[in-house]
Design a protein around this motif. Structure first.
Motif, PDB file in Angstrom:
ATOM      1  N   ASN A 238      21.158 -92.076  20.927  1.00 10.86           N
ATOM      2  CA  ASN A 238      20.517 -92.151  19.495  1.00 10.86           C
ATOM      3  C   ASN A 238      20.556 -93.858  19.122  1.00 10.86           C
ATOM      4  O   ASN A 238      20.592 -94.322  18.095  1.00 10.86           O
ATOM      5  N   ASN A 239      20.666 -94.560  20.206  1.00  6.96           N
ATOM      6  CA  ASN A 239      20.705 -96.197  20.034  1.00  6.96           C
ATOM      7  C   ASN A 239      21.482 -96.616  19.301  1.00  6.96           C
ATOM      8  O   ASN A 239      21.538 -97.494  18.564  1.00  6.96           O
ATOM      9  N   GLN A 240      22.815 -95.839  19.311  1.00  5.66           N
ATOM     10  CA  GLN A 240      24.225 -96.371  18.410  1.00  5.66           C
ATOM     11  C   GLN A 240      25.112 -97.138  19.466  1.00  5.66           C
ATOM     12  O   GLN A 240      24.853 -96.948  20.662  1.00  5.66           O
ATOM     13  N   PRO A 241      25.714 -98.045  18.728  1.00  7.40           N
ATOM     14  CA  PRO A 241      27.025 -98.714  19.737  1.00  7.40           C
ATOM     15  C   PRO A 241      27.823 -97.749  20.107  1.00  7.40           C
ATOM     16  O   PRO A 241      28.169 -96.624  19.872  1.00  7.40           O
ATOM     17  N   VAL A 242      28.511 -98.113  21.425  1.00 11.54           N
ATOM     18  CA  VAL A 242      29.414 -97.444  22.299  1.00 11.54           C
ATOM     19  C   VAL A 242      30.683 -97.926  21.860  1.00 11.54           C
ATOM     20  O   VAL A 242      30.899 -99.223  21.875  1.00 11.54           O
ATOM     21  N   ILE A 243      31.565 -97.299  21.290  1.00  9.95           N
ATOM     22  CA  ILE A 243      32.894 -97.884  20.392  1.00  9.95           C
ATOM     23  C   ILE A 243      33.929 -97.095  21.350  1.00  9.95           C
ATOM     24  O   ILE A 243      33.944 -95.684  21.320  1.00  9.95           O
ATOM     25  N   VAL A 244      34.863 -97.681  22.104  1.00 13.61           N
ATOM     26  CA  VAL A 244      35.832 -97.284  22.847  1.00 13.61           C
ATOM     27  C   VAL A 244      37.164 -97.446  21.926  1.00 13.61           C
ATOM     28  O   VAL A 244      37.540 -98.374  21.416  1.00 13.61           O
ATOM     29  N   GLN A 245      37.811 -96.204  21.799  1.00 12.96           N
ATOM     30  CA  GLN A 245      39.048 -96.124  21.131  1.00 12.96           C
ATOM     31  C   GLN A 245      40.123 -95.857  21.959  1.00 12.96           C
ATOM     32  O   GLN A 245      40.189 -95.718  23.187  1.00 12.96           O
ATOM     33  N   ASN A 246      41.595 -96.125  21.324  1.00 13.99           N
ATOM     34  CA  ASN A 246      42.650 -95.817  22.145  1.00 13.99           C
ATOM     35  C   ASN A 246      42.932 -96.494  23.382  1.00 13.99           C
ATOM     36  O   ASN A 246      43.541 -96.149  24.463  1.00 13.99           O
ATOM     37  N   LEU A 247      42.478 -97.947  23.559  1.00 15.23           N
ATOM     38  CA  LEU A 247      42.816 -98.885  24.551  1.00 15.23           C
ATOM     39  C   LEU A 247      44.425 -99.104  24.351  1.00 15.23           C
ATOM     40  O   LEU A 247      44.855 -99.343  23.373  1.00 15.23           O
ATOM     41  N   LYS A 248      45.004 -99.956  25.211  1.00 23.71           N
ATOM     42  CA  LYS A 248      46.379-100.048  25.323  1.00 23.71           C
ATOM     43  C   LYS A 248      46.431-101.425  24.204  1.00 23.71           C
ATOM     44  O   LYS A 248      45.603-102.309  24.487  1.00 23.71           O
ATOM     45  N   GLY A 249      47.555-101.458  23.336  1.00 25.81           N
ATOM     46  CA  GLY A 249      47.661-102.497  22.696  1.00 25.81           C
ATOM     47  C   GLY A 249      46.949-102.552  21.441  1.00 25.81           C
ATOM     48  O   GLY A 249      46.147-101.634  21.170  1.00 25.81           O
ATOM     49  N   LYS A 250      47.238-103.557  20.611  1.00 25.66           N
ATOM     50  CA  LYS A 250      46.448-104.002  19.297  1.00 25.66           C
ATOM     51  C   LYS A 250      45.161-104.996  19.500  1.00 25.66           C
ATOM     52  O   LYS A 250      44.652-105.338  18.393  1.00 25.66           O
ATOM     53  N   LEU A 251      44.880-105.515  20.527  1.00 28.01           N
ATOM     54  CA  LEU A 251      43.949-106.570  20.708  1.00 28.01           C
ATOM     55  C   LEU A 251      42.410-105.997  20.994  1.00 28.01           C
ATOM     56  O   LEU A 251      41.632-106.660  20.962  1.00 28.01           O
ATOM     57  N   PHE A 252      42.280-104.643  21.228  1.00 25.02           N
ATOM     58  CA  PHE A 252      41.041-104.112  21.667  1.00 25.02           C
ATOM     59  C   PHE A 252      40.749-102.876  20.725  1.00 25.02           C
ATOM     60  O   PHE A 252      40.145-101.887  21.339  1.00 25.02           O
ATOM     61  N   GLU A 253      41.217-102.859  19.291  1.00 20.93           N
ATOM     62  CA  GLU A 253      40.592-101.830  18.671  1.00 20.93           C
ATOM     63  C   GLU A 253      39.234-101.981  18.400  1.00 20.93           C
ATOM     64  O   GLU A 253      38.482-102.977  18.332  1.00 20.93           O
ATOM     65  N   ASN A 254      38.653-100.767  18.193  1.00 20.89           N
ATOM     66  CA  ASN A 254      37.167-100.488  18.013  1.00 20.89           C
ATOM     67  C   ASN A 254      36.393-101.310  19.155  1.00 20.89           C
ATOM     68  O   ASN A 254      35.677-102.256  18.800  1.00 20.89           O
TER      69      ASN A 254
END
Length: 213
Positions: free
Chosen positions: A155-171
């Motif tokens: 639906n032409n919406q952003p791809v948001i990746v969660q649960n990556l390691k550490g606190k530097l890559f949220e959302n």
């Protein structure tokens, strides 16, 4: 009964004392981090995967919304990181940054090690141009330029990746970097890449996130 009551009261007072002595975080940041690098898209580093061609040349922008280091406010500070991940790097702060803010953010960057620079060659203030729309980001100095656009999903919406390691890559939101250029008159550390990896991520950090590192 009286002895038990006294002991309970003493324990409660002792616990209250511990709670009162609990120190506030020494520093905290709420920020957005934007990175453009030489790796193939999507950027493999946040996933714990090897860098493309065993190196990562990057230009990134840290846009601090709210923050402090001890009694130094860091609201609205912007800094560009330019360099080679795990090797050398440089910091370019917006002209409005005070010396105290600059030194405070440098200290925090060394702690969080977003690009794991072993050596910081330079840290200075300069003019930063920054533009962000719903799906495009650009930032630059007189010798650095980045343009990237968001990768869209259903639906032409952003791809948001969660649960990556550490606190530097949220959302974590992947982008395609159209331009990633470093072009100083001293060409030793210059680079230029097109159609490579980019991303944005949210930082919501305090010093307590890094006490065991």
């Amino acid at each position: 009964m009286k002895t038990t009551t006294l002991l309970c009261t003493a324990m409660l007072l002792l616990l209250a004392g511990f709670q009162q002595k609990k120190p506030a975080p020494k520093w905290a940041l709420k920020a957005t981090y934007h990175e453009s690098c030489s790796c193939n898209a999507p950027c493999p580093c946040p996933f714990g995967l090897p860098m493309t061609n065993s190196f990562c040349k990057l230009n990134s922008l840290l846009d601090i919304h709210e923050g402090y280091y001890n009694n130094i406010k860091l609201d609205s500070v912007q800094v560009i990181l330019s360099g080679s991940a795990g090797q050398w790097g440089e910091y370019y702060f917006a002209e409005t940054t005070s010396k105290e803010q600059q030194e405070a953010v440098e200290t925090i960057l060394k702690i969080v090690r977003i690009a794991s620079f072993d050596t910081v060659l330079n840290s200075k203030r300069t003019t930063i141009n920054y533009e962000k729309t719903e799906d495009k980001i650009s930032f630059s100095t007189s010798h650095i330029k980045v343009d990237m656009s968001m990768v869209k999903g259903n639906n032409n919406q952003p791809v948001i990746v969660q649960n990556l390691k550490g606190k530097l890559f949220e959302n974590y939101i992947p982008h395609l970097s159209h331009t990633n250029i470093r072009s100083f008159s001293d060409t030793t550390n210059n680079f230029s890449f097109k159609k490579k990896a980019g991303f944005t991520a949210v930082w919501n950090l305090t010093d307590t996130n890094f006490q065991n590192q």
